[in-house]
Write a protein that holds these residues in place. Structure first.
Motif, PDB file in Angstrom:
ATOM      1  N   VAL A 145       3.407  -3.406 -10.559  1.00 38.88           N
ATOM      2  CA  VAL A 145       2.979  -2.178  -9.869  1.00 38.88           C
ATOM      3  C   VAL A 145       3.026  -2.369  -8.352  1.00 38.88           C
ATOM      4  CG1 VAL A 145       1.032  -0.627  -9.461  1.00 38.88           C
ATOM      5  CG2 VAL A 145       1.566  -1.380 -11.793  1.00 38.88           C
ATOM      6  N   LEU A 146       2.527  -3.523  -7.879  1.00 36.79           N
ATOM      7  CA  LEU A 146       2.525  -3.803  -6.441  1.00 36.79           C
ATOM      8  C   LEU A 146       3.949  -3.866  -5.893  1.00 36.79           C
ATOM      9  CD1 LEU A 146       0.942  -4.536  -3.900  1.00 36.79           C
ATOM     10  CD2 LEU A 146       1.054  -6.947  -4.607  1.00 36.79           C
ATOM     11  N   THR A 200       6.550  -2.401  -7.122  1.00 39.06           N
ATOM     12  CA  THR A 200       7.089  -1.041  -7.154  1.00 39.06           C
ATOM     13  C   THR A 200       6.655  -0.243  -5.928  1.00 39.06           C
ATOM     14  OG1 THR A 200       7.071  -1.052  -9.581  1.00 39.06           O
ATOM     15  CG2 THR A 200       7.185   1.093  -8.491  1.00 39.06           C
ATOM     16  N   ILE A 201       5.381  -0.397  -5.543  1.00 38.02           N
ATOM     17  CA  ILE A 201       4.872   0.308  -4.356  1.00 38.02           C
ATOM     18  C   ILE A 201       5.596  -0.170  -3.094  1.00 38.02           C
ATOM     19  CG2 ILE A 201       2.847   0.659  -2.892  1.00 38.02           C
ATOM     20  CD1 ILE A 201       1.147   0.478  -5.431  1.00 38.02           C
ATOM     21  N   ILE A 202       5.779  -1.486  -2.963  1.00 34.67           N
ATOM     22  CA  ILE A 202       6.457  -2.033  -1.783  1.00 34.67           C
ATOM     23  C   ILE A 202       7.899  -1.524  -1.703  1.00 34.67           C
ATOM     24  CG2 ILE A 202       7.296  -4.163  -0.707  1.00 34.67           C
ATOM     25  CD1 ILE A 202       4.827  -5.564  -1.856  1.00 34.67           C
ATOM     26  N   SER A 252       9.048   1.215  -2.979  1.00 39.75           N
ATOM     27  CA  SER A 252       9.014   2.662  -2.685  1.00 39.75           C
ATOM     28  C   SER A 252       8.865   2.905  -1.189  1.00 39.75           C
ATOM     29  CB  SER A 252       7.867   3.322  -3.454  1.00 39.75           C
ATOM     30  OG  SER A 252       8.033   3.166  -4.852  1.00 39.75           O
ATOM     31  N   VAL A 253       7.990   2.127  -0.524  1.00 41.55           N
ATOM     32  CA  VAL A 253       7.804   2.279   0.921  1.00 41.55           C
ATOM     33  C   VAL A 253       9.093   1.931   1.667  1.00 41.55           C
ATOM     34  CG1 VAL A 253       6.549   1.438   2.938  1.00 41.55           C
ATOM     35  CG2 VAL A 253       5.327   1.866   0.793  1.00 41.55           C
ATOM     36  N   TYR A 291      11.626   4.684   1.341  1.00 44.00           N
ATOM     37  CA  TYR A 291      11.349   5.857   2.183  1.00 44.00           C
ATOM     38  C   TYR A 291      11.937   5.667   3.581  1.00 44.00           C
ATOM     39  CZ  TYR A 291       8.892   9.190   5.099  1.00 44.00           C
ATOM     40  OH  TYR A 291       8.600  10.171   6.010  1.00 44.00           O
ATOM     41  N   ILE A 312      12.061   8.910  -4.686  1.00 48.52           N
ATOM     42  CA  ILE A 312      11.129   7.799  -4.931  1.00 48.52           C
ATOM     43  C   ILE A 312      10.328   8.048  -6.204  1.00 48.52           C
ATOM     44  CG2 ILE A 312       9.078   6.638  -4.024  1.00 48.52           C
ATOM     45  CD1 ILE A 312      10.213   7.084  -1.220  1.00 48.52           C
ATOM     46  N   ILE A 324      10.018   5.664  -9.494  1.00 43.93           N
ATOM     47  CA  ILE A 324       8.759   5.211 -10.111  1.00 43.93           C
ATOM     48  C   ILE A 324       8.696   5.652 -11.573  1.00 43.93           C
ATOM     49  CG2 ILE A 324       6.245   5.397 -10.002  1.00 43.93           C
ATOM     50  CD1 ILE A 324       6.501   5.738  -6.992  1.00 43.93           C
ATOM     51  N   MET A 372      -0.511   8.631 -14.646  1.00 41.71           N
ATOM     52  CA  MET A 372       0.422   8.505 -13.536  1.00 41.71           C
ATOM     53  C   MET A 372       1.655   9.379 -13.725  1.00 41.71           C
ATOM     54  SD  MET A 372      -0.647   6.552 -11.098  1.00 41.71           S
ATOM     55  CE  MET A 372       0.890   6.109 -10.296  1.00 41.71           C
ATOM     56  N   LEU A 423       2.771  12.276 -11.276  1.00 39.55           N
ATOM     57  CA  LEU A 423       4.057  12.191 -10.574  1.00 39.55           C
ATOM     58  C   LEU A 423       4.938  13.393 -10.870  1.00 39.55           C
ATOM     59  CD1 LEU A 423       4.858   8.396 -11.012  1.00 39.55           C
ATOM     60  CD2 LEU A 423       4.312   9.563  -8.873  1.00 39.55           C
TER      61      LEU A 423
END
Length: 556
Positions: free
Chosen positions: A175-176, A178-180, A182-183, A186, A229, A233, A249, A253
């Motif tokens: 999950v972490l 995936t967030i990184i 995604s940022v 962007y 994005i 996800i 989630m 989303l």
């Protein structure tokens, strides 16, 4: 003591009931419950769960049963058994596509909107997962889990089995990561998307390049990147197989994606509206320019409605049912709001028939003024005294409208009265002088005018002046009158012509020691012609200075 014994017996009976849970395939509810119940960790019995799959060897049936459960979990779908039918002869109304209507008799899809490919059907006296579900299972699985961690699992098996507080450690790490990612996506995709939108704008909307449009493109690029994005996800989350988290989630989303799509379409409508206003503006009437914002509002309403219906489908609500209910309610509302419906139809008639344009001066039913705005329900008309009339469009569409804004010229008629003792030659010169002023006036139709001695009034000799002004605007008309009136007053003053007014005049021809009181008029024809020419030239010079389009060169 008795209460404690009763509780122990109740717990024991419940545990026995749990262990003695039997396979039941008699109804859609029983079959789905059997499938899910025996795949739960505390009740795990893959053989009993696989009994819901028919026509396959034991091992393959177990594989299919487990994979169907993984598909449910990956999509965040949790069966609400209170809504699953318990009728053994249940008939589903969902269209199952390739099968004929005859074979659709006894079927049930737990998620007909989000996962229609997976359903059960009655075979004999029992309900099983359908043959079509089994045939399409691999495709549905790949669509659910486009990104798998099997490659990592094979090379790092111990890591994928490590747990902390009964939680597999690889899942929060995934999950972490995936967030990184995604940022990072962007900041990479946002300038690229803006560049692509600029290219698209230059290809199809070349004339639009102002700062306002650039700001819209910047606003448009961001939600499109967010949609990309979110799609990324959505591909990763099912592989984490966190059922409750996935359910929350994925739904969140999908709602966010729908909202961003609504935002994108609304911004595109804004870009198209800007293009409409700037593309060939000379070919558009004022009413056309008023129609564009109204159509924009209608389109915005339709986009928001479609987005709202799509969000309802995420919660398992059939949009067709909502629309059917809305149509029934709409009939009731229509009866209760007939005037509003009439006004809406009147608005359509106004825009199709175009009986007037914005700023036209119209007159109907006791209302007279300039059209300021045409809205959904009513039209705003500004009277000469600045009073604002708000007239329902239904009345306007049925009224006899006198559109003064469509006049080719503005006709103006007035009378000038001169004294009875004005000499005929002087009066004739005065009339000819007025004709010259009208001919030289920049806002009159020089070929169409009348200046004639028309009547003997009670206290004046009446001269009628009838002219046609080119300026159709009310303000321009008043300015044109002012210019003409001032020219006539100057001409009268130069010639010594006096305007008459209601009065009684007693003339004493001779009085001892006094000259005659009768007015002395200019009688010499040469002097009269000289004064007329001088006033005409002065009038022409004044108009030349006031006309911004007049040439400043000598003789121009």
């Amino acid at each position: 003591m008795k209460k404690l014994l009763f509780l122990l017996l109740l717990v024991g009976f419940y545990s026995f009931a749990q262990k003695d849970q039997k396979v039941d395939l008699s109804t859609p509810n029983a079959t789905l419950y059997t499938h899910i119940y025996f795949l739960m960790p505390e009740n795990y019995d893959i053989e009993k769960s696989a009994s819901t799959v028919r026509g396959l060897p034991k091992g393959e049936a177990q594989f299919v049963a487990k994979r169907i459960k993984e598909i449910f979990d990956g999509n965040g779908l949790i069966i609400d058994f209170s809504k699953v039918p318990i009728d053994a002869n249940y008939i589903d109304t969902v269209d199952f596509g390739v099968r004929t209507l005859e074979h659709n008799a006894n079927r049930y899809a737990p998620f007909p909107v989000r996962l229609p490919e997976v359903y059960i059907e009655k075979q004999g006296n029992r309900w099983y997962f359908s043959e079509e579900t089994i045939e399409n299972l691999d495709k549905v699985y790949k669509d659910t889990f486009p990104i798998e961690f099997s490659w990592f699992n094979e090379r790092f098996p111990e890591f994928f089995k490590t747990t902390v507080n009964d939680v597999l450690i690889w899942k929060p790490i995934a999950v972490l990561i995936t967030i990184i990612i995604s940022v990072i996506l962007y900041y990479i995709l946002e300038p690229i998307m803006f560049f692509l939108l600029r290219v698209f704008q230059r290809l199809f909307f070349r004339k639009i390049s102002d700062g306002k449009t650039m700001a819209v493109l910047h606003e448009l690029a961001k939600p499109i990147v967010f949609i990309v994005i979110i799609r990324f996800i959505n591909k990763v989350l099912p592989s984490l197989q966190m059922v409750k988290l996935n359910a929350l989630m994925l739904t969140g989303l999908r709602i966010a994606e729908t909202v961003f799509w609504i935002f994108v379409v609304l911004k595109l409508l804004k870009v198209v509206l800007n293009f409409y206003h700037e593309h060939n503006p000379e070919e558009k009437t004022k009413l056309d320019r008023q129609l564009a914002p109204i159509l924009n509002k209608v389109m915005q309403g339709i986009v928001v409605l479609i987005g709202f219906l799509h969000i309802l489908t995420l919660f398992g609500v059939d949009p067709g049912t909502v629309l059917a209910g809305a149509s029934i309610g709409g009939v009731a509302v229509a009866f209760a709001a007939q005037d509003s419906v009439k006004n809406l139809i009147g608005t359509m008639v106004i825009f199709l028939d175009k009986p007037f344009q914005l700023d036209d001066w119209i007159e109907f039913g006791g209302v007279e003024g300039s059209v300021e705005r045409v809205g959904f329900r009513s039209t705003k008309i500004r009277a000469a005294d600045t009073t604002l009339y708000q007239v329902p469009n239904s009345k306007i569409s049925e009224a006899d409208i006198n559109n003064k804004g469509l006049r080719v010229f503005r006709r103006y008629t007035t009378e000038v009265g001169v004294r009875y003792d004005t000499p005929p030659d002087l009066m004739e010169a005065f009339i000819e002088g007025i004709k010259k002023l009208i001919a030289m006036h920049p806002s009159t139709k020089s070929q169409s005018y009348n200046v004639d001695f028309i009547s003997f009034g009670s206290s004046s000799l009446n001269i009628m002046i009838n002219v046609y002004f080119k300026g159709l605007d009310w303000g321009e008309e008043q300015e044109s009158k002012h210019i003409l009136h001032m020219g006539i007053v100057r001409l009268a003053a130069a010639l010594g012509v006096e305007f008459a007014f209601p009065s009684t005049t007693m003339m004493i021809e001779e009085f001892p020691g006094q000259e005659s009181l009768a007015p002395k008029y200019m009688t010499d024809k040469a002097d009269i012609d000289k004064q007329v020419k001088m006033i005409s030239d002065d009038f022409a010079d004044r108009e030349h200075r006031m006309d911004p389009n007049a040439s400043t060169l000598p003789g121009g």
